[in-house]
Motif scaffolding. Structure first.
Motif, PDB file in Angstrom:
ATOM      1  N   ILE A 293     -28.727 -20.739  -3.114  1.00 38.76           N
ATOM      2  CA  ILE A 293     -28.927 -20.436  -1.700  1.00 38.76           C
ATOM      3  C   ILE A 293     -28.497 -19.017  -1.386  1.00 38.76           C
ATOM      4  N   PHE A 294     -27.423 -18.546  -2.002  1.00 40.31           N
ATOM      5  CA  PHE A 294     -26.887 -17.218  -1.665  1.00 40.31           C
ATOM      6  C   PHE A 294     -27.808 -16.099  -2.158  1.00 40.31           C
ATOM      7  N   LYS A 295     -28.298 -16.208  -3.384  1.00 39.60           N
ATOM      8  CA  LYS A 295     -29.181 -15.178  -3.939  1.00 39.60           C
ATOM      9  C   LYS A 295     -30.656 -15.463  -3.675  1.00 39.60           C
ATOM     10  N   ARG A 296     -30.953 -16.639  -3.092  1.00 43.09           N
ATOM     11  CA  ARG A 296     -32.330 -17.021  -2.757  1.00 43.09           C
ATOM     12  C   ARG A 296     -33.205 -17.048  -4.011  1.00 43.09           C
ATOM     13  N   HIS A 297     -32.708 -17.720  -5.031  1.00 39.12           N
ATOM     14  CA  HIS A 297     -33.450 -17.883  -6.284  1.00 39.12           C
ATOM     15  C   HIS A 297     -33.702 -19.363  -6.528  1.00 39.12           C
ATOM     16  N   MET A 298     -34.782 -19.651  -7.261  1.00 44.78           N
ATOM     17  CA  MET A 298     -35.119 -21.017  -7.646  1.00 44.78           C
ATOM     18  C   MET A 298     -35.540 -21.015  -9.105  1.00 44.78           C
ATOM     19  N   TRP A 299     -35.122 -22.059  -9.826  1.00 44.00           N
ATOM     20  CA  TRP A 299     -35.459 -22.192 -11.237  1.00 44.00           C
ATOM     21  C   TRP A 299     -36.476 -23.326 -11.406  1.00 44.00           C
ATOM     22  N   PHE A 300     -37.538 -23.045 -12.168  1.00 42.72           N
ATOM     23  CA  PHE A 300     -38.590 -24.025 -12.422  1.00 42.72           C
ATOM     24  C   PHE A 300     -38.755 -24.199 -13.932  1.00 42.72           C
ATOM     25  N   ALA A 301     -39.175 -25.395 -14.305  1.00 41.51           N
ATOM     26  CA  ALA A 301     -39.440 -25.713 -15.715  1.00 41.51           C
ATOM     27  C   ALA A 301     -40.755 -26.475 -15.802  1.00 41.51           C
ATOM     28  N   TYR A 302     -41.523 -26.196 -16.883  1.00 38.12           N
ATOM     29  CA  TYR A 302     -42.774 -26.908 -17.088  1.00 38.12           C
ATOM     30  C   TYR A 302     -42.499 -28.341 -17.514  1.00 38.12           C
ATOM     31  N   GLU A 303     -43.418 -29.210 -17.190  1.00 38.10           N
ATOM     32  CA  GLU A 303     -43.317 -30.602 -17.629  1.00 38.10           C
ATOM     33  C   GLU A 303     -43.460 -30.664 -19.148  1.00 38.10           C
ATOM     34  N   HIS A 310     -37.419 -20.960 -15.652  1.00 34.30           N
ATOM     35  CA  HIS A 310     -37.947 -19.681 -15.194  1.00 34.30           C
ATOM     36  C   HIS A 310     -37.429 -19.423 -13.783  1.00 34.30           C
ATOM     37  N   LYS A 311     -36.774 -18.273 -13.612  1.00 37.87           N
ATOM     38  CA  LYS A 311     -36.168 -17.934 -12.329  1.00 37.87           C
ATOM     39  C   LYS A 311     -37.146 -17.174 -11.457  1.00 37.87           C
ATOM     40  N   LEU A 312     -37.310 -17.660 -10.212  1.00 37.54           N
ATOM     41  CA  LEU A 312     -38.203 -17.039  -9.242  1.00 37.54           C
ATOM     42  C   LEU A 312     -37.466 -16.859  -7.926  1.00 37.54           C
ATOM     43  N   THR A 313     -37.917 -15.913  -7.138  1.00 38.07           N
ATOM     44  CA  THR A 313     -37.387 -15.763  -5.786  1.00 38.07           C
ATOM     45  C   THR A 313     -38.121 -16.704  -4.840  1.00 38.07           C
ATOM     46  N   THR A 314     -37.541 -16.938  -3.684  1.00 41.48           N
ATOM     47  CA  THR A 314     -38.189 -17.833  -2.727  1.00 41.48           C
ATOM     48  C   THR A 314     -39.513 -17.254  -2.223  1.00 41.48           C
TER      49      THR A 314
END
Length: 395
Positions: A293-303, A310-314
Motif C-alpha cells: 500500500i505504501f509504495k503502491r506496488h502489486m505482485w502477480f504470478a502466472y497460473e 512480477h512487480k507492477l505499479t497500480t
C-alpha cells in the motif's frame, strides 16, 4: 504524566504514593486538562454549578452543587448515593463540565441529578480509607468462594461505597451466571450489602490498567473512553498477519489500536484494484499475490508458475485492466516489470551517530606472537655464534 510531588530525588523516582488520590489530579487515569480554567466569565454570568467527581479506577460521575460550595480540583467531597453517601474527589469544575456533560448526553435536570452534600470531614476520610484497605483481602476470599461454588466467573475488582455500607463486586463471565447463592455467602462473610456488576473484558482491562505490547500504558486506562468494536477485517486491510497472540490485547480481545489507522488505509485502497483481479495476457492468466500500500506496488504470478512473481505499479495494473475490458491482451507482464528493475542493495546511514555495535565492548588484548617469534629467532642466532667465539678464544 506526573504531579508535582512525583519528582526525582538523587536520580531515583520519588513518587507521590497517593494510590489514586493525588491532590493535583495530574497522575491519575483518564484525567482531563481544564483548558478553560484561566478564562474569566463575562459580567453577570454565574459559574456552572456542576462538578465532575472521580472514584476508584477512573469511574466518574457528575453532581449538582445546590449549596454553591467553594470547590476546586482535588477536594474530597461527600456525594449523594442511592443509600447513604459516597466519597470521591473533584477532578473538574467550571464551564468545561458543561462541555463534558453535553458530550456524554447528560441532562442538566436538577430533579434527576445527584447532589453534593458537603466537603468530606476527617471522620469520613478515615472510614473511607479503612474500607479501601479491606478490598484486597476480600477479593482473594471472594474468588475462592466462587471457585468452591463452581461458578464460571472471574471477580476482577471490589469497590466499597464511601460510608462502607455497600460493596460492589465487578466480575467478568462468558455466559449468564446464577450467583444467588454466592451473594448469600458474601453477605454472611463480609457483613455488608452486596451488589454484583458484570463488566466486559475491555472494561476490566481499563479498570485494572497495565502496560501494552507497545511499552506504554493501556489506552483504555489513560485516555480512551469509548470502546468501538474491532473486527479482523481491520487487520486484513492493514495486511497484518492474523496471529491472535499478536493482535489480542490484555483483555483477550482485538487491540483497539487496530482502528487508529484503518481510515487512512481504506482511503489509500480506494485507488487500488481488487485483490481478486486477474490479468489476461498472451502468456497466460496472472493472479495477484501481494500488495504494497505504501509504495503502491502489486505482485502477480502466472497460473502454474506460482514461484515467479512480477512487480507492477497500480497505474500499470489499471492500464492492463482497461485493455482487458476492450478484449485486448498484452504480450506478457515482463514488459511492464522490466521498467521497475532497481538496485536492491540496501545502504544504511549512520543517523544516530553510532559507529559500530561493539563500541561498548572492552578492547581485546593485542597478540604477541610476532614478538615471541623474534625472540626465538634471536636466541637461535646467539646459540650459533657461541661455539665460534669459543674456538677463536682457544686459538
Amino acid at each position: 504524566m506526573a504531579c508535582a510531588s512525583c519528582s526525582t530525588k538523587d536520580g531515583q523516582p520519588k513518587g507521590c504514593k497517593n494510590n489514586g488520590t493525588c491532590g493535583t489530579d495530574s497522575c491519575n487515569k483518564l484525567t482531563v486538562f481544564d483548558w478553560l480554567s484561566n478564562m474569566s466569565l463575562p459580567s453577570g454570568e454565574k459559574p456552572f454549578n456542576w462538578v465532575e467527581v472521580r472514584y476508584k479506577n477512573g469511574r466518574k460521575e457528575y453532581y449538582h452543587n445546590p449549596d454553591n460550595l467553594t470547590l476546586s480540583i482535588g477536594d474530597i467531597v461527600a456525594t449523594q448515593a442511592k443509600a447513604g453517601h459516597d466519597i470521591g474527589m473533584i477532578t473538574l469544575a467550571g464551564e468545561l463540565v458543561r462541555v463534558q456533560m453535553k458530550r456524554k448526553s447528560i441532562p442538566e435536570d436538577l430533579e434527576e441529578g445527584l447532589k453534593i452534600y458537603r466537603k468530606a470531614t476527617q471522620k469520613d476520610i478515615d472510614i473511607w480509607q479503612k474500607a479501601r484497605d479491606r478490598e484486597e483481602s476480600m477479593k482473594v476470599k471472594a474468588r475462592q468462594f466462587a471457585i468452591d461454588l463452581k461458578l464460571q466467573m472471574k471477580i476482577s475488582d471490589i469497590e466499597f461505597q464511601g460510608d462502607a455500607s455497600k460493596a460492589t463486586f465487578y466480575y467478568t463471565a462468558e455466559e449468564r451466571v446464577d450467583f444467588r447463592e454466592l451473594i448469600k455467602v458474601f453477605a454472611r462473610e463480609f457483613r455488608t450489602r452486596i451488589e454484583m456488576k458484570q463488566v466486559g473484558f475491555r472494561q476490566e482491562a481499563s479498570r485494572l490498567g497495565g502496560i501494552g505490547s507497545c511499552g506504554r500504558e493501556l489506552c483504555c486506562s489513560t485516555w480512551l473512553t469509548d470502546f468501538r468494536s474491532v473486527s479482523t477485517s481491520a487487520a486484513r486491510y492493514q495486511q497484518l498477519s492474523l496471529n491472535p497472540q499478536k493482535l489480542a490485547g490484555q483483555c483477550g480481545k482485538l487491540k483497539c489500536c487496530l482502528n487508529y489507522e484503518l481510515d487512512t488505509y481504506l482511503d489509500a485502497l480506494k485507488d487500488f484494484p481488487k485483490a481478486d483481479t486477474k490479468l489476461y495476457t498472451e502468456k497466460g492468466t496472472a493472479i495477484c499475490q501481494k500488495t504494497d500500500i505504501f509504495k503502491r506496488h502489486m505482485w502477480f504470478a502466472y497460473e502454474g508458475e506460482w514461484a515467479t512473481w512480477h512487480k507492477l505499479t497500480t497505474d500499470q495494473v489499471l492500464e492492463i485492466i482497461d485493455s482487458n475490458k476492450k478484449k485486448e491482451k498484452i504480450a506478457s507482464l515482463e514488459e511492464y516489470a522490466s521498467e521497475l528493475a532497481e538496485d536492491t542493495k540496501a545502504e544504511f546511514e549512520n543517523v544516530v551517530g553510532q559507529d559500530s555495535l561493539t563500541r561498548f565492548d572492552s578492547p581485546k588484548p593485542k597478540r604477541k606472537r610476532k614478538n615471541n617469534r623474534n625472540k626465538k629467532s634471536n636466541n637461535r642466532n646467539r646459540n650459533k655464534r657461541k661455539p665460534q667465539n669459543s674456538k677463536n678464544a682457544a686459538k
